[in-house]
Design a protein around this motif. Sequence first.
Motif, PDB file in Angstrom:
ATOM      1  N   SER A   7     -53.484 -13.122 -13.295  1.00 26.63           N
ATOM      2  CA  SER A   7     -52.605 -14.268 -13.073  1.00 26.63           C
ATOM      3  C   SER A   7     -51.470 -13.941 -12.102  1.00 26.63           C
ATOM      4  O   SER A   7     -50.884 -12.858 -12.167  1.00 26.63           O
ATOM      5  N   PRO A   8     -51.140 -14.872 -11.208  1.00 25.14           N
ATOM      6  CA  PRO A   8     -49.996 -14.669 -10.305  1.00 25.14           C
ATOM      7  C   PRO A   8     -48.673 -15.053 -10.959  1.00 25.14           C
ATOM      8  O   PRO A   8     -47.621 -14.939 -10.340  1.00 25.14           O
ATOM      9  N   TYR A   9     -48.724 -15.497 -12.214  1.00 23.26           N
ATOM     10  CA  TYR A   9     -47.532 -16.025 -12.878  1.00 23.26           C
ATOM     11  C   TYR A   9     -46.878 -14.997 -13.795  1.00 23.26           C
ATOM     12  O   TYR A   9     -47.540 -14.088 -14.304  1.00 23.26           O
ATOM     13  N   THR A  10     -45.580 -15.164 -13.991  1.00 22.84           N
ATOM     14  CA  THR A  10     -44.816 -14.374 -14.951  1.00 22.84           C
ATOM     15  C   THR A  10     -43.715 -15.254 -15.524  1.00 22.84           C
ATOM     16  O   THR A  10     -43.218 -16.162 -14.849  1.00 22.84           O
ATOM     17  N   ALA A  11     -43.354 -14.954 -16.766  1.00 22.63           N
ATOM     18  CA  ALA A  11     -42.243 -15.666 -17.408  1.00 22.63           C
ATOM     19  C   ALA A  11     -40.962 -14.846 -17.331  1.00 22.63           C
ATOM     20  O   ALA A  11     -39.984 -15.145 -18.009  1.00 22.63           O
ATOM     21  N   ALA A  12     -40.943 -13.838 -16.468  1.00 18.74           N
ATOM     22  CA  ALA A  12     -39.817 -12.896 -16.409  1.00 18.74           C
ATOM     23  C   ALA A  12     -38.503 -13.553 -16.014  1.00 18.74           C
ATOM     24  O   ALA A  12     -37.435 -13.001 -16.273  1.00 18.74           O
ATOM     25  N   ILE A  13     -38.558 -14.723 -15.390  1.00 14.35           N
ATOM     26  CA  ILE A  13     -37.325 -15.409 -14.987  1.00 14.35           C
ATOM     27  C   ILE A  13     -36.439 -15.696 -16.194  1.00 14.35           C
ATOM     28  O   ILE A  13     -35.211 -15.794 -16.079  1.00 14.35           O
ATOM     29  N   THR A  14     -37.034 -15.800 -17.377  1.00  9.67           N
ATOM     30  CA  THR A  14     -36.251 -16.073 -18.589  1.00  9.67           C
ATOM     31  C   THR A  14     -35.355 -14.892 -18.948  1.00  9.67           C
ATOM     32  O   THR A  14     -34.388 -15.057 -19.689  1.00  9.67           O
ATOM     33  N   GLY A  15     -35.657 -13.718 -18.424  1.00  7.85           N
ATOM     34  CA  GLY A  15     -34.866 -12.537 -18.742  1.00  7.85           C
ATOM     35  C   GLY A  15     -33.714 -12.288 -17.807  1.00  7.85           C
ATOM     36  O   GLY A  15     -32.989 -11.305 -17.948  1.00  7.85           O
ATOM     37  N   GLY A  16     -33.533 -13.167 -16.832  1.00  9.14           N
ATOM     38  CA  GLY A  16     -32.471 -12.917 -15.878  1.00  9.14           C
ATOM     39  C   GLY A  16     -31.686 -14.139 -15.471  1.00  9.14           C
ATOM     40  O   GLY A  16     -30.484 -14.234 -15.660  1.00  9.14           O
ATOM     41  N   GLY A  17     -32.376 -15.114 -14.905  1.00  7.07           N
ATOM     42  CA  GLY A  17     -31.677 -16.259 -14.344  1.00  7.07           C
ATOM     43  C   GLY A  17     -31.373 -16.030 -12.874  1.00  7.07           C
ATOM     44  O   GLY A  17     -32.092 -15.311 -12.187  1.00  7.07           O
ATOM     45  N   PHE A  18     -30.293 -16.605 -12.395  1.00  9.66           N
ATOM     46  CA  PHE A  18     -29.988 -16.551 -10.962  1.00  9.66           C
ATOM     47  C   PHE A  18     -29.554 -15.154 -10.518  1.00  9.66           C
ATOM     48  O   PHE A  18     -29.944 -14.673  -9.461  1.00  9.66           O
ATOM     49  N   LEU A  19     -28.709 -14.487 -11.322  1.00  8.00           N
ATOM     50  CA  LEU A  19     -28.294 -13.101 -11.083  1.00  8.00           C
ATOM     51  C   LEU A  19     -27.655 -12.895  -9.718  1.00  8.00           C
ATOM     52  O   LEU A  19     -27.930 -11.902  -9.029  1.00  8.00           O
ATOM     53  N   PHE A  20     -26.781 -13.798  -9.332  1.00 10.28           N
ATOM     54  CA  PHE A  20     -26.135 -13.690  -8.015  1.00 10.28           C
ATOM     55  C   PHE A  20     -25.207 -12.472  -7.941  1.00 10.28           C
ATOM     56  O   PHE A  20     -25.347 -11.623  -7.059  1.00 10.28           O
ATOM     57  N   GLU A  21     -24.260 -12.386  -8.858  1.00  3.47           N
ATOM     58  CA  GLU A  21     -23.316 -11.270  -8.847  1.00  3.47           C
ATOM     59  C   GLU A  21     -24.044  -9.938  -9.040  1.00  3.47           C
ATOM     60  O   GLU A  21     -23.739  -8.941  -8.369  1.00  3.47           O
ATOM     61  N   GLU A  22     -25.012  -9.937  -9.935  1.00  2.22           N
ATOM     62  CA  GLU A  22     -25.752  -8.719 -10.214  1.00  2.22           C
ATOM     63  C   GLU A  22     -26.548  -8.245  -8.991  1.00  2.22           C
ATOM     64  O   GLU A  22     -26.637  -7.042  -8.731  1.00  2.22           O
ATOM     65  N   THR A  23     -27.115  -9.190  -8.256  1.00  2.78           N
ATOM     66  CA  THR A  23     -27.849  -8.846  -7.037  1.00  2.78           C
ATOM     67  C   THR A  23     -26.923  -8.188  -6.026  1.00  2.78           C
ATOM     68  O   THR A  23     -27.256  -7.149  -5.431  1.00  2.78           O
ATOM     69  N   ASN A  24     -25.749  -8.771  -5.829  1.00  2.00           N
ATOM     70  CA  ASN A  24     -24.806  -8.219  -4.863  1.00  2.00           C
ATOM     71  C   ASN A  24     -24.311  -6.840  -5.275  1.00  2.00           C
ATOM     72  O   ASN A  24     -24.076  -5.973  -4.417  1.00  2.00           O
ATOM     73  N   ILE A  25     -24.165  -6.632  -6.577  1.00  2.00           N
ATOM     74  CA  ILE A  25     -23.728  -5.331  -7.079  1.00  2.00           C
ATOM     75  C   ILE A  25     -24.797  -4.265  -6.845  1.00  2.00           C
ATOM     76  O   ILE A  25     -24.497  -3.133  -6.446  1.00  2.00           O
ATOM     77  N   LEU A  26     -26.058  -4.626  -7.079  1.00  2.00           N
ATOM     78  CA  LEU A  26     -27.150  -3.651  -7.017  1.00  2.00           C
ATOM     79  C   LEU A  26     -27.713  -3.433  -5.617  1.00  2.00           C
ATOM     80  O   LEU A  26     -28.418  -2.447  -5.384  1.00  2.00           O
ATOM     81  N   LEU A  27     -27.386  -4.308  -4.684  1.00  2.00           N
ATOM     82  CA  LEU A  27     -27.967  -4.199  -3.342  1.00  2.00           C
ATOM     83  C   LEU A  27     -27.755  -2.836  -2.685  1.00  2.00           C
ATOM     84  O   LEU A  27     -28.710  -2.250  -2.144  1.00  2.00           O
ATOM     85  N   PRO A  28     -26.528  -2.295  -2.676  1.00  2.00           N
ATOM     86  CA  PRO A  28     -26.347  -0.979  -2.045  1.00  2.00           C
ATOM     87  C   PRO A  28     -27.222   0.101  -2.672  1.00  2.00           C
ATOM     88  O   PRO A  28     -27.698   1.005  -1.969  1.00  2.00           O
ATOM     89  N   LEU A  29     -27.453   0.014  -3.970  1.00  2.00           N
ATOM     90  CA  LEU A  29     -28.317   0.986  -4.644  1.00  2.00           C
ATOM     91  C   LEU A  29     -29.762   0.810  -4.193  1.00  2.00           C
ATOM     92  O   LEU A  29     -30.467   1.783  -3.912  1.00  2.00           O
ATOM     93  N   LEU A  30     -30.198  -0.443  -4.101  1.00  2.00           N
ATOM     94  CA  LEU A  30     -31.570  -0.727  -3.698  1.00  2.00           C
ATOM     95  C   LEU A  30     -31.829  -0.326  -2.254  1.00  2.00           C
ATOM     96  O   LEU A  30     -32.957   0.025  -1.894  1.00  2.00           O
ATOM     97  N   GLN A  31     -30.801  -0.374  -1.427  1.00  2.00           N
ATOM     98  CA  GLN A  31     -30.950  -0.034  -0.016  1.00  2.00           C
ATOM     99  C   GLN A  31     -30.854   1.468   0.244  1.00  2.00           C
ATOM    100  O   GLN A  31     -31.134   1.925   1.350  1.00  2.00           O
ATOM    101  N   SER A  32     -30.479   2.218  -0.774  1.00  2.00           N
ATOM    102  CA  SER A  32     -30.321   3.661  -0.630  1.00  2.00           C
ATOM    103  C   SER A  32     -31.669   4.380  -0.660  1.00  2.00           C
ATOM    104  O   SER A  32     -32.621   3.936  -1.309  1.00  2.00           O
ATOM    105  N   GLU A  33     -31.739   5.506   0.038  1.00  3.69           N
ATOM    106  CA  GLU A  33     -32.953   6.328  -0.017  1.00  3.69           C
ATOM    107  C   GLU A  33     -33.146   6.932  -1.407  1.00  3.69           C
ATOM    108  O   GLU A  33     -34.250   7.356  -1.753  1.00  3.69           O
TER     109      GLU A  33
END
Length: 209
Positions: A7-33
């Motif tokens: 299946s291409p589907y997941t219900a994982a969106i229920t575990g997070g939501g929009f996560l705007f602030e969290e995305t901005n916080i984690l971006l530098p970590l995700l961009q790191s080697e």
Amino acid sequence: MSINKKSPYTAAITGGGFLFEETNILLPLLQSEERDKLLKQESLYNELLQINSEKSRKRCIAEVKRRYNAVSPSFWVDYQAMAEENQYAALFFVLLKTYKILFDFHTNVTIKRWNSISKAIFTEDLMMEFNEISANDAFVDSWSEMTKRKVASAYLTILRKIGMLDTDNQLQSLSCSNFDYYIRLEEQWFLEAALLLPYQIETIKKSTL
């Protein structure tokens, strides 16, 4: 488990939501080697997210990572240079790219409702779409009624967060000042997803020539 893999589907969106602030916080970590090491440290020590539950932190990190991987690394570089309003729009774009269930809701329900007389959307509209999806996808069909309603609720909450749904459940066009960016990305579909009118889309297309 086998039906999940198909299946291409997941219900994982229920575990997070929009996560705007969290995305901005984690971006530098995700961009790191050293992103795997840094994300693991954050899940253990909670230095940035300030989410008390380790389980909730890990779920948040997993969803932001899933979204990060759904588009190119260069997109996130562009994202960081955007004004906040445009970041909201960009993150919604990423959500539609990441979660097929949200894309189907938006394409098969929201855009159609926008083009109707009522221009309103409710949970029951999404539950009807779930019936259509369930008929063709065994994994989604296995979801409980509660899970389906949680997914539908998460989607409507996201629409409210980005200003596309008012308190009366009336749809609104997405506010964004860099729609031309998505034309250059060859992702013109997002302008229709933003509920822009055809003449608005044509104007934006001409401005990118």
